[in-house]
Motif scaffolding. Structure first.
Motif, PDB file in Angstrom:
ATOM      1  N   ASP A 241       0.829  -1.208   0.000  1.00 20.28           N
ATOM      2  CA  ASP A 241       0.000   0.000   0.000  1.00 20.28           C
ATOM      3  C   ASP A 241       0.862   1.256   0.000  1.00 20.28           C
ATOM      4  O   ASP A 241       0.556   2.223  -0.705  1.00 20.28           O
ATOM      5  CB  ASP A 241      -0.944   0.013   1.207  1.00 20.28           C
ATOM      6  CG  ASP A 241      -2.108  -0.957   1.058  1.00 20.28           C
ATOM      7  OD1 ASP A 241      -2.393  -1.393  -0.079  1.00 20.28           O
ATOM      8  OD2 ASP A 241      -2.724  -1.285   2.086  1.00 20.28           O
ATOM      9  N   ASP A 242       1.930   1.249   0.790  1.00 20.52           N
ATOM     10  CA  ASP A 242       2.845   2.395   0.810  1.00 20.52           C
ATOM     11  C   ASP A 242       3.443   2.635  -0.567  1.00 20.52           C
ATOM     12  O   ASP A 242       3.510   3.772  -1.035  1.00 20.52           O
ATOM     13  CB  ASP A 242       3.968   2.176   1.825  1.00 20.52           C
ATOM     14  CG  ASP A 242       3.501   2.293   3.263  1.00 20.52           C
ATOM     15  OD1 ASP A 242       2.379   2.784   3.515  1.00 20.52           O
ATOM     16  OD2 ASP A 242       4.271   1.865   4.153  1.00 20.52           O
TER      17      ASP A 242
ATOM     18  N   ARG B 213       2.250   1.735  -3.514  1.00 20.94           N
ATOM     19  CA  ARG B 213       1.216   2.217  -4.438  1.00 20.94           C
ATOM     20  C   ARG B 213       0.861   3.673  -4.157  1.00 20.94           C
ATOM     21  O   ARG B 213       0.636   4.457  -5.095  1.00 20.94           O
ATOM     22  CB  ARG B 213      -0.016   1.333  -4.342  1.00 20.94           C
ATOM     23  CG  ARG B 213       0.236  -0.038  -4.899  1.00 20.94           C
ATOM     24  CD  ARG B 213      -0.975  -0.931  -4.737  1.00 20.94           C
ATOM     25  NE  ARG B 213      -0.618  -2.301  -5.043  1.00 20.94           N
ATOM     26  CZ  ARG B 213      -0.850  -3.331  -4.238  1.00 20.94           C
ATOM     27  NH1 ARG B 213      -1.458  -3.163  -3.085  1.00 20.94           N
ATOM     28  NH2 ARG B 213      -0.488  -4.543  -4.599  1.00 20.94           N
ATOM     29  N   ASN B 214       0.805   4.047  -2.905  1.00 23.89           N
ATOM     30  CA  ASN B 214       0.524   5.443  -2.561  1.00 23.89           C
ATOM     31  C   ASN B 214       1.640   6.365  -3.039  1.00 23.89           C
ATOM     32  O   ASN B 214       1.376   7.472  -3.518  1.00 23.89           O
ATOM     33  CB  ASN B 214       0.301   5.597  -1.056  1.00 23.89           C
ATOM     34  CG  ASN B 214      -1.006   5.006  -0.602  1.00 23.89           C
ATOM     35  OD1 ASN B 214      -1.962   4.893  -1.374  1.00 23.89           O
ATOM     36  ND2 ASN B 214      -1.078   4.612   0.660  1.00 23.89           N
ATOM     37  N   ARG B 215       2.880   5.910  -2.899  1.00 23.09           N
ATOM     38  CA  ARG B 215       4.013   6.710  -3.395  1.00 23.09           C
ATOM     39  C   ARG B 215       3.963   6.829  -4.906  1.00 23.09           C
ATOM     40  O   ARG B 215       4.217   7.902  -5.465  1.00 23.09           O
ATOM     41  CB  ARG B 215       5.336   6.105  -2.931  1.00 23.09           C
ATOM     42  CG  ARG B 215       5.548   6.252  -1.422  1.00 23.09           C
ATOM     43  CD  ARG B 215       6.869   5.718  -0.975  1.00 23.09           C
ATOM     44  NE  ARG B 215       6.973   4.298  -1.323  1.00 23.09           N
ATOM     45  CZ  ARG B 215       7.731   3.424  -0.722  1.00 23.09           C
ATOM     46  NH1 ARG B 215       8.507   3.800   0.270  1.00 23.09           N
ATOM     47  NH2 ARG B 215       7.754   2.163  -1.089  1.00 23.09           N
TER      48      ARG B 215
ATOM     49  N   HIS C 297      -8.306   5.507  -9.537  1.00 22.20           N
ATOM     50  CA  HIS C 297      -7.338   6.596  -9.447  1.00 22.20           C
ATOM     51  C   HIS C 297      -6.722   6.855 -10.821  1.00 22.20           C
ATOM     52  O   HIS C 297      -6.322   7.980 -11.118  1.00 22.20           O
ATOM     53  CB  HIS C 297      -6.213   6.258  -8.467  1.00 22.20           C
ATOM     54  CG  HIS C 297      -6.677   6.130  -7.061  1.00 22.20           C
ATOM     55  ND1 HIS C 297      -7.138   7.183  -6.315  1.00 22.20           N
ATOM     56  CD2 HIS C 297      -6.771   5.042  -6.244  1.00 22.20           C
ATOM     57  CE1 HIS C 297      -7.477   6.775  -5.108  1.00 22.20           C
ATOM     58  NE2 HIS C 297      -7.269   5.473  -5.045  1.00 22.20           N
TER      59      HIS C 297
END
Length: 78
Positions: free
Chosen positions: A8-9, A11-13, A58
């Motif tokens: 998740d980190d 993908r968020n980055r 997104h």
């Protein structure tokens, strides 16, 4: 759970970089970003991350299957 959090980190980055840089994002571009930053080991991970971000609305998936790329969904995401 640590693996999920790392994914998740990452993908968020990735989404943050796409929002800043804009443009077209094929898997090879994402993989290059991942390699330079040490975020993920292979192109398959980059492709799956793009697909997931598109499923979450997104990103928008574009192009033919053998030339797929993604762009930011400016109408919002999940």
């Amino acid at each position: 759970m640590k693996t999920v959090r790392r994914e998740d980190d990452r993908r968020n980055r990735l989404l943050a970089v796409i929002r800043i840089e804009g443009g077209e994002w094929p898997a090879r571009r994402v993989w290059g970003l991942y390699r330079t930053r040490g975020w993920a080991p292979n192109r398959t991970t980059a492709r799956k991350d793009l697909q997931l971000l598109a499923r979450r609305r997104h990103l928008i998936e574009r192009g033919p299957e053998n030339g797929r790329y993604y762009t930011l969904n400016h109408t919002g995401g999940a």
